[in-house]
Design a protein around this motif. Structure first.
Motif, PDB file in Angstrom:
ATOM      1  N   UNK A 192       0.862  -1.184   0.000  1.00 51.81           N
ATOM      2  CA  UNK A 192       0.000   0.000   0.000  1.00 51.81           C
ATOM      3  C   UNK A 192       0.895   1.230   0.000  1.00 51.81           C
ATOM      4  N   UNK A 193       0.509   2.238  -0.759  1.00 47.00           N
ATOM      5  CA  UNK A 193       1.317   3.451  -0.874  1.00 47.00           C
ATOM      6  C   UNK A 193       0.433   4.676  -0.674  1.00 47.00           C
ATOM      7  N   UNK A 194       0.874   5.547   0.214  1.00 51.47           N
ATOM      8  CA  UNK A 194       0.206   6.835   0.423  1.00 51.47           C
ATOM      9  C   UNK A 194       0.897   7.889  -0.440  1.00 51.47           C
ATOM     10  N   UNK A 195       0.182   8.538  -1.334  1.00 52.78           N
ATOM     11  CA  UNK A 195       0.801   9.590  -2.149  1.00 52.78           C
ATOM     12  C   UNK A 195       0.934  10.915  -1.414  1.00 52.78           C
ATOM     13  N   UNK A 196       0.374  10.981  -0.205  1.00 58.87           N
ATOM     14  CA  UNK A 196       0.348  12.245   0.524  1.00 58.87           C
ATOM     15  C   UNK A 196      -0.865  13.072   0.125  1.00 58.87           C
ATOM     16  N   UNK A 197      -0.944  14.260   0.694  1.00 57.26           N
ATOM     17  CA  UNK A 197      -2.060  15.167   0.399  1.00 57.26           C
ATOM     18  C   UNK A 197      -1.711  15.931  -0.874  1.00 57.26           C
ATOM     19  N   UNK A 198      -2.403  15.616  -1.950  1.00 56.91           N
ATOM     20  CA  UNK A 198      -2.012  16.052  -3.289  1.00 56.91           C
ATOM     21  C   UNK A 198      -3.059  16.986  -3.882  1.00 56.91           C
ATOM     22  N   UNK A 231      -5.469  23.539  -2.147  1.00 58.73           N
ATOM     23  CA  UNK A 231      -4.614  23.929  -1.038  1.00 58.73           C
ATOM     24  C   UNK A 231      -3.682  22.835  -0.554  1.00 58.73           C
ATOM     25  N   UNK A 232      -3.704  21.683  -1.180  1.00 60.13           N
ATOM     26  CA  UNK A 232      -2.849  20.575  -0.755  1.00 60.13           C
ATOM     27  C   UNK A 232      -1.380  20.920  -0.988  1.00 60.13           C
ATOM     28  N   UNK A 233      -0.482  20.443  -0.131  1.00 57.58           N
ATOM     29  CA  UNK A 233       0.931  20.829  -0.219  1.00 57.58           C
ATOM     30  C   UNK A 233       1.739  20.105  -1.284  1.00 57.58           C
ATOM     31  N   UNK A 234       1.234  18.984  -1.814  1.00 58.82           N
ATOM     32  CA  UNK A 234       2.034  18.196  -2.748  1.00 58.82           C
ATOM     33  C   UNK A 234       1.453  18.249  -4.154  1.00 58.82           C
ATOM     34  N   UNK A 235       2.343  18.225  -5.136  1.00 59.88           N
ATOM     35  CA  UNK A 235       1.914  18.214  -6.530  1.00 59.88           C
ATOM     36  C   UNK A 235       1.484  16.814  -6.936  1.00 59.88           C
ATOM     37  N   UNK A 236       0.784  16.743  -8.054  1.00 54.54           N
ATOM     38  CA  UNK A 236       0.384  15.437  -8.593  1.00 54.54           C
ATOM     39  C   UNK A 236       1.625  14.600  -8.886  1.00 54.54           C
ATOM     40  N   UNK A 237       2.672  15.234  -9.394  1.00 50.00           N
ATOM     41  CA  UNK A 237       3.891  14.510  -9.732  1.00 50.00           C
ATOM     42  C   UNK A 237       4.546  13.915  -8.491  1.00 50.00           C
ATOM     43  N   UNK A 238       4.532  14.649  -7.383  1.00 54.13           N
ATOM     44  CA  UNK A 238       5.090  14.114  -6.134  1.00 54.13           C
ATOM     45  C   UNK A 238       4.276  12.917  -5.642  1.00 54.13           C
ATOM     46  N   UNK A 239       2.961  13.034  -5.700  1.00 51.10           N
ATOM     47  CA  UNK A 239       2.116  11.926  -5.281  1.00 51.10           C
ATOM     48  C   UNK A 239       2.319  10.708  -6.163  1.00 51.10           C
ATOM     49  N   UNK A 240       2.403  10.943  -7.474  1.00 56.24           N
ATOM     50  CA  UNK A 240       2.605   9.836  -8.403  1.00 56.24           C
ATOM     51  C   UNK A 240       3.949   9.161  -8.173  1.00 56.24           C
ATOM     52  N   UNK A 241       4.979   9.941  -7.875  1.00 52.93           N
ATOM     53  CA  UNK A 241       6.313   9.368  -7.641  1.00 52.93           C
ATOM     54  C   UNK A 241       6.294   8.396  -6.471  1.00 52.93           C
ATOM     55  N   UNK A 242       5.505   8.699  -5.448  1.00 57.93           N
ATOM     56  CA  UNK A 242       5.400   7.803  -4.295  1.00 57.93           C
ATOM     57  C   UNK A 242       4.823   6.460  -4.729  1.00 57.93           C
ATOM     58  N   UNK A 255      13.085  -7.219  -7.505  1.00 58.86           N
ATOM     59  CA  UNK A 255      12.482  -8.524  -7.191  1.00 58.86           C
ATOM     60  C   UNK A 255      12.534  -8.886  -5.712  1.00 58.86           C
ATOM     61  N   UNK A 256      13.539  -8.392  -5.004  1.00 58.06           N
ATOM     62  CA  UNK A 256      13.655  -8.688  -3.568  1.00 58.06           C
ATOM     63  C   UNK A 256      13.114  -7.552  -2.705  1.00 58.06           C
ATOM     64  N   UNK A 257      12.268  -6.693  -3.296  1.00 57.56           N
ATOM     65  CA  UNK A 257      11.711  -5.568  -2.562  1.00 57.56           C
ATOM     66  C   UNK A 257      10.705  -6.013  -1.514  1.00 57.56           C
ATOM     67  N   UNK A 258      10.269  -5.090  -0.677  1.00 54.40           N
ATOM     68  CA  UNK A 258       9.342  -5.423   0.407  1.00 54.40           C
ATOM     69  C   UNK A 258       7.973  -5.807  -0.120  1.00 54.40           C
ATOM     70  N   UNK A 259       7.226  -6.496   0.716  1.00 52.05           N
ATOM     71  CA  UNK A 259       5.835  -6.833   0.399  1.00 52.05           C
ATOM     72  C   UNK A 259       5.029  -6.827   1.688  1.00 52.05           C
ATOM     73  N   UNK A 260       3.776  -6.420   1.583  1.00 50.80           N
ATOM     74  CA  UNK A 260       2.892  -6.380   2.743  1.00 50.80           C
ATOM     75  C   UNK A 260       3.043  -5.153   3.609  1.00 50.80           C
ATOM     76  N   UNK A 261       3.681  -4.105   3.096  1.00 48.84           N
ATOM     77  CA  UNK A 261       3.902  -2.902   3.894  1.00 48.84           C
ATOM     78  C   UNK A 261       3.097  -1.714   3.414  1.00 48.84           C
ATOM     79  N   UNK A 262       3.196  -0.630   4.181  1.00 48.77           N
ATOM     80  CA  UNK A 262       2.570   0.637   3.822  1.00 48.77           C
ATOM     81  C   UNK A 262       3.684   1.670   3.728  1.00 48.77           C
ATOM     82  N   UNK A 263       3.730   2.422   2.633  1.00 51.66           N
ATOM     83  CA  UNK A 263       4.856   3.309   2.357  1.00 51.66           C
ATOM     84  C   UNK A 263       4.395   4.672   1.874  1.00 51.66           C
ATOM     85  N   UNK A 264       5.270   5.652   2.074  1.00 49.44           N
ATOM     86  CA  UNK A 264       5.115   6.970   1.458  1.00 49.44           C
ATOM     87  C   UNK A 264       6.505   7.426   1.027  1.00 49.44           C
ATOM     88  N   UNK A 265       6.641   7.802  -0.224  1.00 45.20           N
ATOM     89  CA  UNK A 265       7.924   8.249  -0.765  1.00 45.20           C
ATOM     90  C   UNK A 265       9.030   7.220  -0.544  1.00 45.20           C
TER      91      UNK A 265
END
Length: 222
Positions: free
Chosen positions: A172-178, A186-197, A206-216
């Motif tokens: 799961x990935x949080x793009x932040x307030x976009x 009035x949100x602090x983050x651009x669409x591009x910043x949210x998309x990058x997350x 291939x050996x990346x994490x799984x089952x986590x929650x991330x932002x950026x």
């Protein structure tokens, strides 16, 4: 070329993610109204609130699918409508496409910091400890709240799918307030910043994490 499917890809974060993935993927824009998709795009009609639409879309998509981004979301409205889009939709679509996921596929659930368990009532926290798919569907029928609780459930659903799909990287990935139609000007983050997350999780090694929650690219409390 690997294939990616992005829901809610006609605008905002979904469209930005789809455009970036198109650099190195064959991208399918899964949208409720194909007429809103950019001209020349590969489009599939999908209303994630409608189980029949989900089944039809999944049946029409040929595998293997290397990236699945469950981005479509609803912020306001009746609780059942919010949960139908934010929880039941990703659950049914991911299950319907599970057999078409490539080995090592990336499955990304677009979540929100408002889904943090610390902000949820104790009754919901207990129900999200180790729910089955049927438990999630039952919650969708009688949802205990709106947007924030639905995203807490989506985070728990991510963990369930990470176990059910051990060959995939499911996060799961949080793009932040976009600054989107949902987030407002009035949100602090651009669409591009949210998309990058979100894109970080789409391109995990291939050996990346799984089952986590991330932002950026950094883990956050789920």
């Amino acid at each position: 070329m690997p294939t990616a499917l992005v829901t809610g890809a006609s605008r905002g974060i979904g469209l930005a993610v789809a455009r970036d993935l198109a650099k190195d993927h064959d991208v399918i824009l899964a949208v409720r109204d194909p007429g809103t998709a950019p001209a020349g795009s590969r489009v599939e009609r999908l209303d994630v609130s409608d189980p029949d639409s989900i089944a039809a879309c999944a049946a029409h998509v040929a595998g293997p699918l290397d990236v699945l981004v469950n981005n479509a979301g609803v912020y306001t409205g009746p609780a059942r409508e919010i949960w139908a889009v934010n929880v039941r939709g990703p659950l049914l679509l991911t299950r319907a496409l599970a057999g078409k996921l490539a080995k090592g596929a990336r499955v990304v659930m677009v979540t929100s910091g408002l889904g943090s368990l610390s902000g949820q009532p104790e009754s919901l926290i207990r129900r999200l400890k180790d729910p089955t798919f049927d438990d999630f569907l039952a919650l969708c029928e009688r949802p205990p709240g709106g947007y924030g609780p639905s995203k807490a459930a989506l985070n728990a659903l991510t963990r369930r799918f990470a176990r059910e799909l051990p060959d995939a990287r499911v996060n799961a990935v949080c793009p932040g307030w976009v600054r989107t139609e949902m987030g407002g000007p009035g949100a602090p983050r651009s669409v591009e910043q949210g998309a990058a997350s979100v894109l970080w999780a789409c391109r995990l090694p291939p050996d990346g994490p799984t089952g986590g929650v991330f932002r950026d690219g950094h883990p956050i409390a789920w």
